[in-house]
Design an enzyme around this catalytic site. Sequence first.
Site, PDB file in Angstrom:
ATOM      1  N   ASP A 234      36.493  33.744  32.950  1.00  0.00           N
ATOM      2  CA  ASP A 234      36.085  33.009  34.151  1.00  0.00           C
ATOM      3  C   ASP A 234      34.574  32.869  34.268  1.00  0.00           C
ATOM      4  OD1 ASP A 234      35.678  35.723  34.620  1.00  0.00           O
ATOM      5  OD2 ASP A 234      37.281  35.885  36.098  1.00  0.00           O
TER       6      ASP A 234
ATOM      7  N   ASN B 175      42.543  43.428  44.964  1.00  0.00           N
ATOM      8  CA  ASN B 175      43.679  42.699  45.545  1.00  0.00           C
ATOM      9  C   ASN B 175      44.706  42.327  44.475  1.00  0.00           C
ATOM     10  OD1 ASN B 175      42.455  40.634  44.153  1.00  0.00           O
ATOM     11  ND2 ASN B 175      41.917  39.411  45.954  1.00  0.00           N
TER      12      ASN B 175
ATOM     13  N   HIS C 208      44.004  40.744  41.571  1.00  0.00           N
ATOM     14  CA  HIS C 208      43.724  39.543  40.776  1.00  0.00           C
ATOM     15  C   HIS C 208      43.454  39.904  39.318  1.00  0.00           C
ATOM     16  CE1 HIS C 208      39.092  39.495  41.815  1.00  0.00           C
ATOM     17  NE2 HIS C 208      39.315  40.229  40.757  1.00  0.00           N
TER      18      HIS C 208
ATOM     19  N   GLU D 225      43.705  34.702  42.113  1.00  0.00           N
ATOM     20  CA  GLU D 225      43.820  35.464  43.349  1.00  0.00           C
ATOM     21  C   GLU D 225      45.275  35.476  43.838  1.00  0.00           C
ATOM     22  OE1 GLU D 225      41.257  37.121  44.120  1.00  0.00           O
ATOM     23  OE2 GLU D 225      39.530  35.950  44.773  1.00  0.00           O
TER      24      GLU D 225
HETATM   25  P1  PGA Z   1      35.202  45.109  38.308  1.00  0.00           P
HETATM   26  O1  PGA Z   1      36.017  43.777  38.492  1.00  0.00           O
HETATM   27  O2  PGA Z   1      35.345  45.500  36.874  1.00  0.00           O
HETATM   28  O3  PGA Z   1      33.781  44.743  38.635  1.00  0.00           O
HETATM   29  O4  PGA Z   1      35.799  46.112  39.251  1.00  0.00           O
HETATM   30  C1  PGA Z   1      37.324  43.692  37.998  1.00  0.00           C
HETATM   31  C2  PGA Z   1      37.951  42.395  38.433  1.00  0.00           C
HETATM   32  O5  PGA Z   1      37.638  41.910  39.530  1.00  0.00           O
HETATM   33  O6  PGA Z   1      38.771  41.858  37.674  1.00  0.00           O
END
Ligand code: PGA
Length: 242
Positions: free
Chosen positions: A67, A136, A138, A143
């Site tokens: 992404d 959450n 995702h 999302e």
């Molecule tokens: P993070 O993000 O490694 O910064 O916790 C993980 C994600 O949002 O997929």
Amino acid sequence: MNLQIFDSPDQLHEAGAGIIGGLLQTKPSAVLGLATGGTPVGIYEELVKAHKRGLVRFKEATTFNLDEYVGLPGTHPQSYRYYMNEHLFSQVDLAPERTHIPDGMSPDPQEECRRYDALLQRAGQIDLQLLGIGHNGHIGFNEPDHALISGTHVVALREETRLANARFFDRLEAVPTHALTMGVATILKARTIVLVVKGEDKADIVHRALTGPITTDCPASLLQTHPNLTVLMDAEAGRRFR
Ligand code: PGA
């Protein structure tokens, strides 16, 4: 599903780098699906160390990131292109043209999504997809929603995601509101998926994702359907599996 829980972050990072490095040794032309965020930084550090010791080469590999934020150029320190250059690409023998990240500055984001999917299709199956998980549930920036989208698409980031990522920006308002993300079908098509989860704050969501119902309300729960999923967790994130 292969679940591994590590007592120290170093062990987890070495295990993650070992899986990716091992793949590159047996298949130098592997297609790697890569992730950003706080979680994989230590794994990239280990890969760079292994590369500098002559143990891992990326020369023939191809990479696709999950992404990118809409509106941030690759020169912006919080763009995922910048992150990947910093943590991996500039430190290993990977030619820039073999690295792919959606272009968050494209004047036509929908067209950019189509272009990215065409590149993915041309590259064939992703051999190994590295993933983190959001609080959450995702994956990539897919999302929670009543429906999920299969291919690369533009997504409005949920407020909790912007809040979680605000730690990397000066202020919340600076966190982009939209992103381009690979879709769930592309992720699930990968030959192997390596989900990496760190921290007490992820203990509940990773447990729900891997043991709860499979639902678009928790996109990571779809990983339960994947035939070749490895989950690397630190002791805090893996607390509910002990
Ligand atoms: P993070 O993000 O490694 O910064 O916790 C993980 C994600 O949002 O997929």
